[in-house]
Scaffold this active site. Structure first.
Site, short mmCIF file in Angstrom:
data_model
loop_
_atom_site.label_atom_id
_atom_site.label_comp_id
_atom_site.label_asym_id
_atom_site.label_seq_id
_atom_site.Cartn_x
_atom_site.Cartn_y
_atom_site.Cartn_z
N CYS A 1 -29.92 31.16 7.39
CA CYS A 1 -30.77 31.87 8.66
C CYS A 1 -32.00 31.24 9.35
CB CYS A 1 -30.32 33.33 8.41
SG CYS A 1 -31.15 34.86 9.17
N CYS B 1 -23.63 45.56 19.50
CA CYS B 1 -24.26 45.44 17.74
C CYS B 1 -25.11 45.47 17.27
CB CYS B 1 -23.19 44.45 17.56
SG CYS B 1 -23.51 44.06 15.13
N ARG C 1 -12.61 37.56 15.25
CA ARG C 1 -13.97 37.27 17.09
C ARG C 1 -14.58 35.66 17.01
NH1 ARG C 1 -14.60 42.36 18.70
NH2 ARG C 1 -14.02 43.92 17.38
N CYS D 1 -22.14 48.69 16.80
CA CYS D 1 -21.84 48.13 14.99
C CYS D 1 -23.34 47.96 14.96
CB CYS D 1 -20.83 46.46 15.90
SG CYS D 1 -20.46 45.85 14.62
N CYS E 1 -30.90 32.84 2.72
CA CYS E 1 -29.54 32.95 3.35
C CYS E 1 -30.09 31.45 4.15
CB CYS E 1 -29.39 33.01 4.37
SG CYS E 1 -29.14 35.14 3.82
N CYS F 1 -16.59 44.69 9.85
CA CYS F 1 -16.86 43.80 10.05
C CYS F 1 -16.81 42.56 9.50
CB CYS F 1 -17.46 43.79 11.13
SG CYS F 1 -17.82 42.58 12.34
N CYS G 1 -37.49 37.80 6.78
CA CYS G 1 -36.39 38.73 6.17
C CYS G 1 -36.64 38.06 4.55
CB CYS G 1 -35.14 38.12 6.53
SG CYS G 1 -33.93 38.91 5.00
N1 SAM Z 1 -29.44 40.18 7.88
C1 SAM Z 1 -28.22 41.45 7.54
C2 SAM Z 1 -26.95 40.20 6.93
O1 SAM Z 1 -27.61 39.20 6.90
O2 SAM Z 1 -25.96 40.95 6.51
C3 SAM Z 1 -27.57 41.51 9.54
C4 SAM Z 1 -27.83 40.09 10.20
S1 SAM Z 1 -27.50 38.76 9.18
C5 SAM Z 1 -28.39 37.50 10.48
C6 SAM Z 1 -25.48 38.32 10.66
C7 SAM Z 1 -25.00 37.33 10.14
O3 SAM Z 1 -24.76 36.56 11.23
C8 SAM Z 1 -24.92 36.47 8.44
O4 SAM Z 1 -24.18 36.87 8.05
C9 SAM Z 1 -24.52 35.64 9.01
O5 SAM Z 1 -23.25 35.96 9.12
C10 SAM Z 1 -24.55 35.70 10.81
N2 SAM Z 1 -25.76 33.97 11.13
C11 SAM Z 1 -26.97 34.33 10.40
N3 SAM Z 1 -26.77 32.88 11.42
C12 SAM Z 1 -26.50 31.70 11.52
C13 SAM Z 1 -25.97 31.38 11.81
N4 SAM Z 1 -28.38 29.85 11.93
N5 SAM Z 1 -25.30 30.15 12.55
C14 SAM Z 1 -24.16 30.70 12.41
N6 SAM Z 1 -23.98 31.86 11.45
C15 SAM Z 1 -25.22 32.53 11.33
C1 DTB Z 2 -21.46 37.35 13.35
O1 DTB Z 2 -20.33 37.23 12.47
N1 DTB Z 2 -21.82 36.83 14.21
C2 DTB Z 2 -23.10 37.19 14.57
C3 DTB Z 2 -22.87 38.85 14.30
N2 DTB Z 2 -21.78 38.42 13.33
C4 DTB Z 2 -24.00 39.95 13.73
C5 DTB Z 2 -25.11 36.52 14.52
C6 DTB Z 2 -24.53 35.06 15.13
C7 DTB Z 2 -25.80 34.78 14.71
C8 DTB Z 2 -26.35 33.61 14.35
C9 DTB Z 2 -27.78 33.08 14.56
C10 DTB Z 2 -28.85 33.83 15.15
O2 DTB Z 2 -28.49 33.76 17.00
O3 DTB Z 2 -30.03 34.00 14.96
FE1 SF4 Z 3 -31.86 37.95 6.54
FE2 SF4 Z 3 -30.62 35.71 7.91
FE3 SF4 Z 3 -30.02 36.12 5.37
FE4 SF4 Z 3 -29.69 38.49 7.27
S1 SF4 Z 3 -28.30 36.25 7.53
S2 SF4 Z 3 -30.06 38.91 5.06
S3 SF4 Z 3 -31.45 38.29 8.15
S4 SF4 Z 3 -31.53 35.77 6.05
#
Ligand code: SAM
Ligand code: DTB
Ligand code: SF4
Length: 327
Positions: A68, A105, A269, A137, A65, A197, A61
């Site tokens: 992430c 989702c 949630r 979703c 973030c 959401c 990606c």
């Molecule tokens: N790329 C899209 C975005 O960022 O909107 C969708 C996927 S992203 C992985 C969805 C959500 O997962 C993020 O907004 C974040 O709140 C959550 N998330 C990602 N990595 C995480 C982590 N290590 N721990 C907790 N929540 C996480």
């Molecule tokens: C949200 O708030 N948490 C979910 C869902 N919406 C998309 C994602 C959590 C991702 C946690 C890190 C991972 O498994 O990559």
């Molecule tokens: Fe990309 Fe992860 Fe950020 Fe979503 S949360 S925009 S997957 S880096």
């Protein structure tokens, strides 16, 4: 259930940070009591919705973030995968339904949706999930008004787009987009008639003020986001937040209770981070008004408790999975 039908409570969209802070800081017994009292006006206290996540496009990606594992900016031990095929996604949805999930989702590690074949494929997945009788979703990054409309036409129920933290702390966590970008996508989704959401993450080194500021922005929306995920950071090796100390579980309880009080009709949630939580912490989160979890072995890329542990938890606590209309 998730409607504005209760006459004894007027939903508010003008919560101030000071008011929310005062709620968050209440003695825990008082806080949980108030949250549970409101929870019961709008929801069945013994029902918890099970949702299943599927990563339909994993890693690489362009966004940075800090939390992430899927960001291309960091070196994490992650198997990257291009967009999976429609059939594979629908098999996973069917399996999720068979194990009790009523919401599916689909998450993609995209900065934004681009029109073309891949988006058409996602729209096909949405139609397929709807045909199974599940709530559908998606979380695909930024979408414009037209893309949100096309998702709505495919039958999408909800679009996940988290604010993650308060507006001030946001730039410490992500530099490749702004808080306003996030709010714009949420507005596009709302305009298209798809439910919103949106929630965030605790445990990223933010202050209580940042957490409250995020809740104030969420609760300032009219209507409130129908779904508010509260995640505990899963600290993944290779990300800038890899060394973050695990969050005190009581912070999760306070966040959930405050979200429940500010947005009483929304689904709150209990999202990422359950693997590290005790049964007792999760029980407190349900008492505080959480009424949904992610089910299954995996979130998007990280571990989740899995069916056996969750079944044991539900049995022990006497909770039942929430059925939804059409499922
Ligand atoms: N790329 C899209 C975005 O960022 O909107 C969708 C996927 S992203 C992985 C969805 C959500 O997962 C993020 O907004 C974040 O709140 C959550 N998330 C990602 N990595 C995480 C982590 N290590 N721990 C907790 N929540 C996480
Ligand atoms: C949200 O708030 N948490 C979910 C869902 N919406 C998309 C994602 C959590 C991702 C946690 C890190 C991972 O498994 O990559
Ligand atoms: Fe990309 Fe992860 Fe950020 Fe979503 S949360 S925009 S997957 S880096």
């Amino acid at each position: 259930m998730n409607t504005h039908t209760n006459q004894t409570h007027t939903l508010r969209h003008d919560w101030t940070e000071a008011e929310l802070q005062a709620i968050y800081d209440l003695p825990l017994t008082e806080l949980v009591f108030q949250a549970q009292t409101l929870h019961r006006q709008f929801h069945d206290p013994n029902k918890v919705q099970q949702c299943t996540l599927l990563s339909i496009k994993t890693g690489a990606c362009p966004e940075d973030c800090s939390y992430c594992p899927q960001s291309a900016h960091y070196n994490t031990d992650l198997d990257k995968e291009p967009l999976i095929d429609v059939e594979g996604a629908l098999e996973a949805a069917k399996a999720a339904k068979d194990s009790g999930s009523t919401r599916f989702c689909m998450g993609a590690a995209w900065r934004e949706v681009r029109d073309g074949e891949q988006f058409d494929q996602v729209l096909e997945m949405v139609r397929g999930v709807k045909a199974l009788g599940m709530e559908a979703c998606c979380t695909l990054g930024m979408v414009n008004e037209d893309q949100a409309k096309r998702l709505a036409e495919a039958g999408l129920d909800a679009y996940n787009h988290n604010l993650d933290t308060g507006p001030e702390y946001y730039e410490k966590i992500i530099s490749t987009r702004t808080y306003d970008d996030r709010l714009q996508t949420i507005q596009n989704v709302r305009k298209a008639g798809v439910t919103v959401c949106s929630g965030g993450i605790v445990g990223m080194g933010e202050t209580v003020k940042d957490r409250i500021a995020m809740l104030a922005v969420l609760a300032g929306h009219d209507p409130h986001p129908e779904s508010v995920p509260i995640n505990a950071l899963v600290a993944v090796e290779g990300t800038p937040l890899e060394k973050q100390e695990p969050i005190d579980p009581i912070v999760m309880v306070r966040m959930i209770a405050t979200a429940r009080i500010a947005m009483p009709t929304s689904m709150v949630r209990l999202s990422a981070g359950r693997t590290a939580m005790t049964d007792e912490t999760q029980a407190l989160c349900f008492l505080a008004g959480a009424n949904s979890i992610f089910a299954g072995e995996k979130l998007l890329t990280t571990a989740n408790p899995g069916e056996d542990r969750d079944k044991a938890l539900f049995d022990k606590l006497g909770l039942q999975p929430l059925e939804v209309a059409g499922a």
